[in-house]
Design a protein around this motif. Sequence first.
Motif, PDB file in Angstrom:
ATOM      1  N   ARG A 294       1.112  -1.645  -0.198  1.00 58.77           N
ATOM      2  CA  ARG A 294      -0.098  -0.019   0.452  1.00 58.77           C
ATOM      3  C   ARG A 294       0.958   0.713   0.262  1.00 58.77           C
ATOM      4  N   MET A 295       0.548   1.981  -1.324  1.00 57.05           N
ATOM      5  CA  MET A 295       1.677   3.473  -0.926  1.00 57.05           C
ATOM      6  C   MET A 295       0.508   4.296  -1.547  1.00 57.05           C
ATOM      7  N   PRO A 296       1.064   5.821  -1.835  1.00 56.68           N
ATOM      8  CA  PRO A 296      -0.128   6.756  -1.843  1.00 56.68           C
ATOM      9  C   PRO A 296       0.152   6.939  -2.960  1.00 56.68           C
ATOM     10  N   ALA A 297      -1.300   7.015  -3.556  1.00 56.50           N
ATOM     11  CA  ALA A 297      -1.255   7.092  -5.154  1.00 56.50           C
ATOM     12  C   ALA A 297      -0.585   8.202  -6.457  1.00 56.50           C
ATOM     13  N   VAL A 298       0.268   7.944  -6.242  1.00 57.70           N
ATOM     14  CA  VAL A 298       1.355   8.955  -6.572  1.00 57.70           C
ATOM     15  C   VAL A 298       2.740   8.219  -7.179  1.00 57.70           C
ATOM     16  N   SER A 299       2.877   8.773  -8.673  1.00 53.53           N
ATOM     17  CA  SER A 299       3.550   7.955  -9.904  1.00 53.53           C
ATOM     18  C   SER A 299       4.744   8.040  -9.143  1.00 53.53           C
ATOM     19  N   ALA A 300       5.290   9.077  -8.016  1.00 52.30           N
ATOM     20  CA  ALA A 300       7.060   8.862  -7.762  1.00 52.30           C
ATOM     21  C   ALA A 300       7.224   7.592  -6.802  1.00 52.30           C
ATOM     22  N   TYR A 301       5.760   7.136  -6.370  1.00 49.38           N
ATOM     23  CA  TYR A 301       6.220   5.917  -6.124  1.00 49.38           C
ATOM     24  C   TYR A 301       6.347   4.618  -6.960  1.00 49.38           C
ATOM     25  N   LEU A 302       6.494   4.618  -7.345  1.00 47.72           N
ATOM     26  CA  LEU A 302       5.914   3.930  -8.573  1.00 47.72           C
ATOM     27  C   LEU A 302       7.152   2.587  -8.748  1.00 47.72           C
ATOM     28  N   SER A 303       8.608   3.577  -8.822  1.00 53.18           N
ATOM     29  CA  SER A 303       9.795   2.702  -8.737  1.00 53.18           C
ATOM     30  C   SER A 303      10.053   1.438  -7.856  1.00 53.18           C
ATOM     31  N   VAL A 304       9.404   1.312  -6.754  1.00 49.58           N
ATOM     32  CA  VAL A 304       8.947   0.499  -4.906  1.00 49.58           C
ATOM     33  C   VAL A 304       8.404  -0.602  -5.470  1.00 49.58           C
ATOM     34  N   LEU A 305       7.631  -0.230  -6.326  1.00 49.07           N
ATOM     35  CA  LEU A 305       6.310  -1.325  -7.018  1.00 49.07           C
ATOM     36  C   LEU A 305       6.999  -2.182  -8.187  1.00 49.07           C
ATOM     37  N   ARG A 306       7.887  -1.342  -8.783  1.00 49.80           N
ATOM     38  CA  ARG A 306       8.103  -1.708  -9.839  1.00 49.80           C
ATOM     39  C   ARG A 306       9.883  -3.164 -10.003  1.00 49.80           C
ATOM     40  N   THR A 307       9.881  -2.551  -8.058  1.00 47.40           N
ATOM     41  CA  THR A 307      11.262  -3.660  -7.592  1.00 47.40           C
ATOM     42  C   THR A 307      10.807  -4.339  -7.398  1.00 47.40           C
ATOM     43  N   ALA A 308       8.946  -4.337  -5.916  1.00 47.36           N
ATOM     44  CA  ALA A 308       8.673  -5.433  -5.421  1.00 47.36           C
ATOM     45  C   ALA A 308       7.894  -6.438  -6.572  1.00 47.36           C
TER      46      ALA A 308
END
Length: 143
Positions: A24-38
């Motif tokens: 779960r993370m803020p719905a902001v594109s700046a956090y998508l790198s975390v999701l790509r890594t996961a």
Amino acid sequence: MADETVTRAQGVGIPGVRDAVCVRMPAVSAYLSVLRTATAGLAARLDFTIDQIEDLRIAVDEACAMLLRQAVPGTDLVAEFELDGDEMTVRVEVSTVGTTEPRRDDFAWMVLTALADDVDAVTDSPDRMAIVLRKRRDVAGPV
């Protein structure tokens, strides 16, 4: 006994252990790198090829980009990963104001269907939108 529990929990596909991860993370594109890594790390646990891992990373990123356009500011993006043998299912979901399913003739949707084995848009409620991707490991290998 504690060592046995740790060993069992680290395995993929062990009977009685549900291999699922929720981010779960803020719905902001700046956090998508975390999701790509996961995404890459979890796909590697299933022994996906490097190409399959990259395809899945791009597909998850594209699905999130599609959803973020409709996300309510200040809400969260939730990504659920389920690992099952040689398959990973990823569900990314956001809060929306109303639901407008992604256009299936849009370029972004064509990218998703080219990179994942199965793709679907899900609107379980009028204020939630999700995209579900499924990718299977290529067990036969390249021809």
